[in-house]
Design a protein around this motif. Sequence first.
Motif, PDB file in Angstrom:
ATOM      1  N   ILE A  13       9.205   7.137  19.498  1.00 17.20           N
ATOM      2  CA  ILE A  13       8.771   7.448  21.058  1.00 17.20           C
ATOM      3  C   ILE A  13      10.155   7.905  21.471  1.00 17.20           C
ATOM      4  O   ILE A  13      10.166   8.890  22.347  1.00 17.20           O
ATOM      5  CB  ILE A  13       8.494   6.187  21.590  1.00 17.20           C
TER       6      ILE A  13
ATOM      7  N   ALA B 270       5.554   6.365  26.144  1.00 16.22           N
ATOM      8  CA  ALA B 270       4.743   5.854  25.084  1.00 16.22           C
ATOM      9  C   ALA B 270       3.560   6.450  24.807  1.00 16.22           C
ATOM     10  O   ALA B 270       2.802   6.556  23.760  1.00 16.22           O
ATOM     11  CB  ALA B 270       4.959   4.360  25.089  1.00 16.22           C
ATOM     12  N   SER B 271       2.866   6.493  25.896  1.00 17.07           N
ATOM     13  CA  SER B 271       1.406   7.056  25.740  1.00 17.07           C
ATOM     14  C   SER B 271       1.253   8.642  25.530  1.00 17.07           C
ATOM     15  O   SER B 271       0.483   9.062  24.734  1.00 17.07           O
ATOM     16  CB  SER B 271       0.879   6.557  27.249  1.00 17.07           C
TER      17      SER B 271
ATOM     18  N   ALA C 269       1.792   8.538  21.678  1.00 16.71           N
ATOM     19  CA  ALA C 269       0.554   8.319  21.025  1.00 16.71           C
ATOM     20  C   ALA C 269      -0.354   9.371  21.159  1.00 16.71           C
ATOM     21  O   ALA C 269      -1.366   9.669  20.192  1.00 16.71           O
ATOM     22  CB  ALA C 269       0.014   7.132  21.665  1.00 16.71           C
TER      23      ALA C 269
ATOM     24  N   LEU D 223      -5.316   4.666  19.187  1.00 16.06           N
ATOM     25  CA  LEU D 223      -3.808   4.593  19.259  1.00 16.06           C
ATOM     26  C   LEU D 223      -3.092   3.416  19.368  1.00 16.06           C
ATOM     27  O   LEU D 223      -3.796   2.416  19.527  1.00 16.06           O
ATOM     28  CB  LEU D 223      -3.754   5.525  20.688  1.00 16.06           C
ATOM     29  N   SER D 224      -2.020   3.616  19.071  1.00 12.43           N
ATOM     30  CA  SER D 224      -1.068   2.147  19.295  1.00 12.43           C
ATOM     31  C   SER D 224       0.286   2.739  19.548  1.00 12.43           C
ATOM     32  O   SER D 224       0.881   3.853  19.073  1.00 12.43           O
ATOM     33  CB  SER D 224      -1.164   1.521  17.786  1.00 12.43           C
ATOM     34  N   HIS D 225       1.257   1.800  20.207  1.00 10.40           N
ATOM     35  CA  HIS D 225       2.506   2.091  20.415  1.00 10.40           C
ATOM     36  C   HIS D 225       3.096   0.470  20.311  1.00 10.40           C
ATOM     37  O   HIS D 225       2.589  -0.114  21.205  1.00 10.40           O
ATOM     38  CB  HIS D 225       2.833   3.119  21.244  1.00 10.40           C
TER      39      HIS D 225
ATOM     40  N   ALA E  18       4.940   5.263  17.959  1.00  5.68           N
ATOM     41  CA  ALA E  18       3.512   5.617  18.341  1.00  5.68           C
ATOM     42  C   ALA E  18       2.733   6.108  17.235  1.00  5.68           C
ATOM     43  O   ALA E  18       3.428   6.598  16.413  1.00  5.68           O
ATOM     44  CB  ALA E  18       3.349   6.370  19.517  1.00  5.68           C
ATOM     45  N   SER E  19       1.267   5.507  17.081  1.00  3.49           N
ATOM     46  CA  SER E  19       0.828   5.994  15.919  1.00  3.49           C
ATOM     47  C   SER E  19      -0.752   6.613  16.230  1.00  3.49           C
ATOM     48  O   SER E  19      -1.248   5.703  17.355  1.00  3.49           O
ATOM     49  CB  SER E  19       0.891   4.976  14.879  1.00  3.49           C
TER      50      SER E  19
END
Length: 116
Positions: free
Chosen positions: A12, A40-41, A44, A101-103, A108-109
């Motif tokens: 990020i 962060a969003s 992702a 999605l994840s962070h 972030a992934s």
Amino acid sequence: MIIGVGIDVVDIERFGESLARTSGLSARLFTASEGARPLASLAARFAAKEALAKALGAPGGLHWQDAEIVSESSGRPLLEMRGTVLARANDLGVAAVHVSLSHDAGIASAVVVLEG
């Protein structure tokens, strides 16, 4: 039937530095509604677009803004495709797209699964 699977991971802080350093990068990567989100969003969502490209076989000529991550009222992410991305998905026979999605902890992934 699974047509494609893609995964991507984004640092990020490094992604934020790239956005700050490269004028117009955010506008090339994100739609207006995506671009209004926190860093962060955004990271992702970038990971999701990269994962989608991988799931589609990473063909050349895909436009970043032809894939958009939107959220249902519940917060569940959905991947909307149009233009170059939709054309490739149609060529492959994609009937459904699943995205996660994840962070957390500076990373972030995203995972994308294409189903026919």
